[in-house]
Design a protein around this motif. Structure first.
Motif, PDB file in Angstrom:
ATOM      1  N   VAL A  37       0.822  -1.360   0.138  1.00 47.15           N
ATOM      2  CA  VAL A  37      -0.185   0.054   0.030  1.00 47.15           C
ATOM      3  C   VAL A  37       1.017   0.947   0.078  1.00 47.15           C
ATOM      4  N   GLU A  38       0.581   1.830  -0.711  1.00 50.12           N
ATOM      5  CA  GLU A  38       1.753   3.018  -1.270  1.00 50.12           C
ATOM      6  C   GLU A  38       1.412   3.803  -0.085  1.00 50.12           C
ATOM      7  N   GLY A  39       2.674   4.699   0.986  1.00 47.21           N
ATOM      8  CA  GLY A  39       2.340   5.638   1.647  1.00 47.21           C
ATOM      9  C   GLY A  39       1.435   5.103   2.796  1.00 47.21           C
ATOM     10  N   ALA A  40       1.582   3.621   3.326  1.00 44.08           N
ATOM     11  CA  ALA A  40       0.696   2.833   4.214  1.00 44.08           C
ATOM     12  C   ALA A  40       2.411   3.069   5.436  1.00 44.08           C
ATOM     13  N   VAL A  41       2.026   3.290   6.806  1.00 42.45           N
ATOM     14  CA  VAL A  41       2.755   3.049   7.725  1.00 42.45           C
ATOM     15  C   VAL A  41       2.457   2.611   8.941  1.00 42.45           C
ATOM     16  N   VAL A  42       3.237   1.752   9.715  1.00 35.60           N
ATOM     17  CA  VAL A  42       2.688   1.347  10.378  1.00 35.60           C
ATOM     18  C   VAL A  42       3.640   1.374  12.145  1.00 35.60           C
TER      19      VAL A  42
END
Length: 163
Positions: free
Chosen positions: A51-56
């Protein structure tokens, strides 16, 4: 965003905010903020492959070893046996946030950790002083309660020789 699927250590994990998971060992200290950028899915959005630009973002809680796993190999009728053990290094992390759109993780967990040791440091001398006082009184009480040493047993008188 209710949940996300992340990939770390060659495995995939379904995580949500405030989840505590055990993953492969990470090189970080307890209390550090760790980010996982290999996000495969966030809510209904499926990545291709990510997923583009997703961070956990997650806070590292501790690193320790897993229980021992016994590896036992035997070849029947050949008198051949081999026994070995293995303890995998695991890191426990608490998921703090799931972010999308290139947002950066907030440093709330780091700030909370910075405040906590200061409070603990203030309490530590008081706890040590309190711990010393009862310990001293216990030793005094224990010394007072001990009975006096017994006198050594008397030896029997030597037998007289009969002639």
């Amino acid at each position: 965003m209710t949940f996300a699927v992340i990939k770390t250590g060659g495995k995939q994990y379904k995580v949500a905010a405030n989840d505590v998971i055990k993953i492969e060992k990470l090189d970080a200290a307890p209390g550090d903020i760790v980010t996982f950028d290999q996000v495969l899915m966030v809510g209904d959005t499926i990545g291709a492959p990510l997923v583009e630009g997703a961070v956990v973002a997650a806070e590292l809680v501790e690193t320790k070893k897993q229980k021992t796993v016994i590896i036992f190999k035997k070849r029947r009728r050949h008198n051949s046996r081999r026994r070995n053990g293995h303890r995998q290094q695991l890191t426990t992390v608490r998921i703090t946030e799931i972010l999308t759109g290139g947002a950066k993780p907030t440093i709330q967990a780091a700030a909370a950790k910075a405040e906590a040791p200061a409070a603990v440091a203030d309490e530590a001398p008081a706890k040590k002083a309190a711990a010393k006082k009862p310990a001293a009184s216990k030793t005094d009480d224990a010394a007072a309660e001990k009975p006096a040493k017994k006198a050594p047993a008397k030896k029997a008188a030597p037998k007289a020789d009969k002639e």
